[in-house]
Design a protein around this motif. Structure first.
Motif, PDB file in Angstrom:
ATOM      1  N   LEU A 174     -24.905  49.778  -7.003  1.00 38.10           N
ATOM      2  CA  LEU A 174     -25.217  50.508  -8.241  1.00 38.10           C
ATOM      3  C   LEU A 174     -26.170  51.689  -7.982  1.00 38.10           C
ATOM      4  CD1 LEU A 174     -25.862  47.521 -10.704  1.00 38.10           C
ATOM      5  CD2 LEU A 174     -23.703  48.671 -10.161  1.00 38.10           C
ATOM      6  N   ASP A 175     -26.040  52.687  -8.856  1.00 38.95           N
ATOM      7  CA  ASP A 175     -26.975  53.811  -8.762  1.00 38.95           C
ATOM      8  C   ASP A 175     -28.305  53.401  -9.414  1.00 38.95           C
ATOM      9  OD1 ASP A 175     -26.741  54.076 -11.572  1.00 38.95           O
ATOM     10  OD2 ASP A 175     -24.938  55.306 -11.329  1.00 38.95           O
ATOM     11  N   SER A 176     -29.295  54.290  -9.342  1.00 39.10           N
ATOM     12  CA  SER A 176     -30.646  53.947  -9.819  1.00 39.10           C
ATOM     13  C   SER A 176     -30.668  53.601 -11.299  1.00 39.10           C
ATOM     14  CB  SER A 176     -31.592  55.136  -9.614  1.00 39.10           C
ATOM     15  OG  SER A 176     -31.509  55.556  -8.306  1.00 39.10           O
ATOM     16  N   LYS A 177     -29.933  54.413 -12.080  1.00 44.65           N
ATOM     17  CA  LYS A 177     -29.976  54.219 -13.527  1.00 44.65           C
ATOM     18  C   LYS A 177     -29.343  52.867 -13.893  1.00 44.65           C
ATOM     19  CE  LYS A 177     -28.811  56.507 -17.796  1.00 44.65           C
ATOM     20  NZ  LYS A 177     -27.787  57.326 -18.421  1.00 44.65           N
ATOM     21  N   SER A 178     -28.184  52.602 -13.286  1.00 37.94           N
ATOM     22  CA  SER A 178     -27.499  51.329 -13.571  1.00 37.94           C
ATOM     23  C   SER A 178     -28.344  50.162 -13.100  1.00 37.94           C
ATOM     24  CB  SER A 178     -26.141  51.286 -12.874  1.00 37.94           C
ATOM     25  OG  SER A 178     -25.336  52.342 -13.306  1.00 37.94           O
ATOM     26  N   THR A 179     -28.987  50.330 -11.949  1.00 40.71           N
ATOM     27  CA  THR A 179     -29.846  49.260 -11.417  1.00 40.71           C
ATOM     28  C   THR A 179     -30.983  48.968 -12.398  1.00 40.71           C
ATOM     29  OG1 THR A 179     -29.358  49.894  -9.154  1.00 40.71           O
ATOM     30  CG2 THR A 179     -31.354  48.596  -9.481  1.00 40.71           C
ATOM     31  N   LEU A 183     -31.494  45.461 -14.271  1.00 35.67           N
ATOM     32  CA  LEU A 183     -32.718  44.668 -14.051  1.00 35.67           C
ATOM     33  C   LEU A 183     -33.443  44.405 -15.360  1.00 35.67           C
ATOM     34  CD1 LEU A 183     -34.002  46.303 -10.749  1.00 35.67           C
ATOM     35  CD2 LEU A 183     -33.171  43.961 -11.049  1.00 35.67           C
ATOM     36  N   ASP A 184     -33.464  45.416 -16.226  1.00 33.75           N
ATOM     37  CA  ASP A 184     -34.090  45.231 -17.540  1.00 33.75           C
ATOM     38  C   ASP A 184     -33.392  44.120 -18.313  1.00 33.75           C
ATOM     39  OD1 ASP A 184     -35.951  47.137 -17.063  1.00 33.75           O
ATOM     40  OD2 ASP A 184     -34.894  48.763 -18.126  1.00 33.75           O
ATOM     41  N   ILE A 185     -32.058  44.179 -18.257  1.00 29.31           N
ATOM     42  CA  ILE A 185     -31.278  43.161 -18.994  1.00 29.31           C
ATOM     43  C   ILE A 185     -31.556  41.773 -18.435  1.00 29.31           C
ATOM     44  CG2 ILE A 185     -28.931  42.288 -19.383  1.00 29.31           C
ATOM     45  CD1 ILE A 185     -28.071  45.257 -19.670  1.00 29.31           C
ATOM     46  N   MET A 186     -31.575  41.668 -17.099  1.00 32.25           N
ATOM     47  CA  MET A 186     -31.787  40.353 -16.495  1.00 32.25           C
ATOM     48  C   MET A 186     -33.203  39.841 -16.788  1.00 32.25           C
ATOM     49  SD  MET A 186     -29.499  40.137 -13.029  1.00 32.25           S
ATOM     50  CE  MET A 186     -30.034  41.554 -12.169  1.00 32.25           C
ATOM     51  N   ALA A 187     -34.152  40.760 -16.755  1.00 35.94           N
ATOM     52  CA  ALA A 187     -35.528  40.369 -17.076  1.00 35.94           C
ATOM     53  C   ALA A 187     -35.622  39.903 -18.526  1.00 35.94           C
ATOM     54  CB  ALA A 187     -36.461  41.560 -16.831  1.00 35.94           C
ATOM     55  N   LYS A 188     -34.893  40.592 -19.391  1.00 31.80           N
ATOM     56  CA  LYS A 188     -34.889  40.227 -20.813  1.00 31.80           C
ATOM     57  C   LYS A 188     -34.277  38.831 -20.998  1.00 31.80           C
ATOM     58  CE  LYS A 188     -32.683  41.890 -24.922  1.00 31.80           C
ATOM     59  NZ  LYS A 188     -31.510  42.649 -25.250  1.00 31.80           N
ATOM     60  N   MET A 189     -33.133  38.590 -20.270  1.00 33.27           N
ATOM     61  CA  MET A 189     -32.477  37.291 -20.387  1.00 33.27           C
ATOM     62  C   MET A 189     -33.389  36.184 -19.840  1.00 33.27           C
ATOM     63  SD  MET A 189     -29.840  38.283 -21.889  1.00 33.27           S
ATOM     64  CE  MET A 189     -29.048  36.742 -22.112  1.00 33.27           C
ATOM     65  N   ASN A 190     -34.127  36.551 -18.808  1.00 31.00           N
ATOM     66  CA  ASN A 190     -35.067  35.602 -18.208  1.00 31.00           C
ATOM     67  C   ASN A 190     -36.159  35.236 -19.223  1.00 31.00           C
ATOM     68  OD1 ASN A 190     -37.930  35.829 -16.344  1.00 31.00           O
ATOM     69  ND2 ASN A 190     -36.447  34.220 -15.863  1.00 31.00           N
ATOM     70  N   ALA A 191     -36.586  36.251 -19.927  1.00 31.01           N
ATOM     71  CA  ALA A 191     -37.653  36.034 -20.914  1.00 31.01           C
ATOM     72  C   ALA A 191     -37.125  35.338 -22.164  1.00 31.01           C
ATOM     73  CB  ALA A 191     -38.276  37.378 -21.281  1.00 31.01           C
TER      74      ALA A 191
END
Lengths: 227, 404
Positions: A174-179, A183-191
């Motif tokens: 993935l490019d930087s923006k997609s990454t 990561l934001d989404i995964m962190a959100k799901m984690n939270a």
């Protein structure tokens, strides 16, 4: 409450003339709700460790427990069922089913678990919304960008609310923006869902986001830092 | 979902799927047409012989067929034939006086079977009049008319209205002869009718044979769908002194031929389907190898081996399910068309007729052949899928996921 417990895990490949010791006695425990990155240079054993923790491969020595179940000597057939009920996978190359729509891809594991249609529909749409791709529900993976495809893959891994999600180099393609988005989404799901994530990565952006970093070198854990 | 994925998977590589579908369609069509044509040959050949010569059953004196002795006639033959005509299973009967002898023209002489027939009832049983290709059926010549086959005509170098002399041993063991004039020439798929038989009126033969109105044979034509065995049992119960046989006993070669042609369907089916199996294996193996990583992913996320196996099997069955109806339809259309118009094989008529076959072929297929072929396609598809499916379930998810 530990989700994964690895004791003295060793893995030796004997396919070549000289045996390759990929893991040399790894000990670790992953607790519920962790957001952990396993890092290290290429060939240090990250993927091998993840495969063993995920029940895709057997250790040569040692013991692995996932969700309080000893999977070390479990048969391949039983491991398939175990993975279905307990582990979510995110792969580097997304590995979505190209002939199904994005929503159907997310529903797929719930379908294998024989969940009813309404539950599947609701959960798939909920995840698509959380991933920000609800409008792509009826499109095929090939119509999405790499980042969007990986979001579908994460949604698929989360769909059945597994005990742990193992992600092997999820941002490598993935490019930087997609990454950053992923990561934001995964962190959100984690939270929000208290989902347990374990990454194998050498991507600094993932490492920066991780709450715990386990560093491997030559098949052994050389550091384990929680932030 | 597995069914949905399997269905969608077959359209991933359309060209490849169409090649397999095309080969199944072609195989099914070829099988139906080849079987239809073979059946056509057999049915017309057998129908000609049964309808125009042997009939469904025949009655003889038990001793008669041993050496065709003129004295071994059926007692009260005409009465028994009349009695049989009233049976509900019987459509028609006729009586024949049969004597082996010689027939001579001014140019040549040859062996012949002289058949004294009841000209009215004979047409009801064998439609002998329909075989007349030249001349008439016992009209136009009042004294001793005779009908002979087209090959015998060529052999004797005679034509309609030519005079021939038949010679045979009469009931007293004396050589006797009679002059006859050719009234008609018959042509049939039956080699016997074409080359061996000479038909005369029963009453004309009676004058010179010395056995009066006695007959050697009763020909029986049954009604459609009647099992000949019932007639045999019934007749044997009434007339133990006679020998009654079905066409299968009279001409066992026909019964053998019928069974052989039925077996040919299976032989052809095995050959064509075997070729298809390899095509299917090749295609499905390619499909599996191409999707190695995807199959690895499916097993990694929890799709068990049985489901993976079933998915590959269902994909192959779908290919058969698309192809089989098409092949059946095209085959059915081909058979239907040619069964109406016939296939003109006049160019090969000489060769065909020497074997007793008609030069116009009407392909024919029983409905059950379509069912058998349909089943065979699905069995073939499943057999063809076994190895690729096995290959799929044997893969190691870790290796498959890292395959490029």
């Amino acid at each position: 409450m530990s989700v994964i417990k690895a004791e003295n895990v060793q893995k030796t490949y004997n396919e070549t003339k000289v045996p390759v010791h990929a893991l040399n006695g790894v000990n670790l425990t992953i607790e519920k709700g962790e957001f952990t990155a396993i890092v290290g240079p290429s060939g240090c054993g990250k993927t091998t460790l993840l495969n063993i923790l995920g029940g895709l491969d057997h250790p040569t020595e040692g013991r692995v427990e996932v969700a309080d179940t000893n999977i070390t000597d479990m048969s391949d057939g039983n491991l398939i069922d175990f993975r279905l009920q307990n582990i979510g996978f995110v792969f580097q190359a997304y590995n979505l089913i190209p002939v199904l729509t994005n929503k159907e891809n997310i529903e797929f594991i719930m379908l294998l678990q024989k969940q009813d249609k309404k539950t599947r529909d609701d959960r798939a749409m909920e995840l698509l919304n959380q991933m920000g791709i609800a409008d792509k529900a009826d499109q095929r993976p090939s119509e999405l960008s790499g980042g969007q495809q990986q979001r579908v893959a994460v949604a698929r891994a989360l769909a059945s609310k597994p005990k742990v999600i193992l992600a092997d180099e999820p941002t490598a393609n993935l490019d930087s923006k997609s990454t950053a988005t992923l990561l934001d989404i995964m962190a959100k799901m984690n939270a929000e869902e208290n989902a347990t994530f374990v990454f194998s990565t050498h991507d600094q952006r993932v490492i920066d986001k991780a709450k715990r970093i386990i560093t491997l070198e030559d098949g052994v854990v050389i550091s384990d830092v929680t932030r | 979902m597995i069914i949905k994925i399997a269905w969608k998977n077959i359209w991933r590589s359309r060209a490849r799927s169409f090649v397999v579908i095309g080969s199944i369609v072609l195989g099914v069509w070829a099988l139906l047409v080849a079987t239809g044509f073979m059946n056509g040959f057999m049915v017309s050949y057998m129908a000609d012989i049964i309808n125009h010569d042997i009939s469904n059953a025949q009655v003889h004196n038990p001793e008669f067929k041993k050496d065709f002795d003129i004295t071994f006639y059926i007692s009260n033959g005409a009465k028994k034939a009349a009695e049989l005509r009233n049976w509900p299973e019987v459509k028609a009967t006729t009586t024949r006086t049969i004597i082996n002898g010689m027939i001579a023209s001014p140019k040549k002489a040859t062996g012949v079977q002289i058949r004294g027939i009841d000209i009215e009832n004979e047409v009801k049983v064998t439609q002998l009049d329909s075989l007349i290709k030249e001349g008439t059926y016992f009209t136009g010549i009042k004294r001793n008319p005779i009908i002979i086959g087209s090959k015998l005509v060529e052999e004797l170098k005679v034509k309609v209205r030519s005079k021939v002399v038949v010679t045979f041993t009469n009931s007293d063991g004396m050589i006797t002869s009679g002059a006859f004039r050719i009234v008609g020439i018959v042509k049939s798929s039956s080699i016997k009718i074409n080359e061996l038989y000479a038909f005369v009126r029963q009453e004309d033969l009676a004058k010179i044979s010395g056995i009066g109105n006695q007959v050697h044979e009763i020909g029986i034509l049954t009604k459609p769908q009647v099992d000949e065995a019932t007639i045999i049992t019934k007749y044997e119960g009434l007339h133990k002194e006679d020998k009654i046989e079905t066409w299968k006993e009279i001409a066992p070669e026909l019964a053998f031929m019928q069974s052989m042609y039925s077996q040919m369907l299976y032989v052809l089916m095995v050959i064509i389907m075997s070729a298809l199996v390899f095509g299917i294996i090749n295609t499905m193996l390619m499909a599996v190898l191409e999707r190695f990583r995807e199959l690895g992913m499916l097993m990694a996320v929890g799709m068990n081996r049985i489901k993976v196996y079933l998915m590959i099997l269902i994909e192959t069955v779908f290919l058969g399910a698309v192809a089989a109806p098409l092949g059946l339809l095209i085959g059915w259309l081909t058979i239907s068309y040619y069964s109406n118009t016939g296939v003109d094989l006049t160019n090969y008529s000489e060769g065909l007729e020497s074997f007793g076959y008609s030069s116009i072929l009407y392909p024919y297929l029983d409905d059950n052949v379509y069912v058998i072929v349909t089943i065979s396609v699905f069995v073939t598809a499943i057999i063809g899928a076994l190895y690729p499916a096995w290959k799929a379930v044997r893969l190691n998810p870790v290796e498959a996921l890292h395959k490029l």
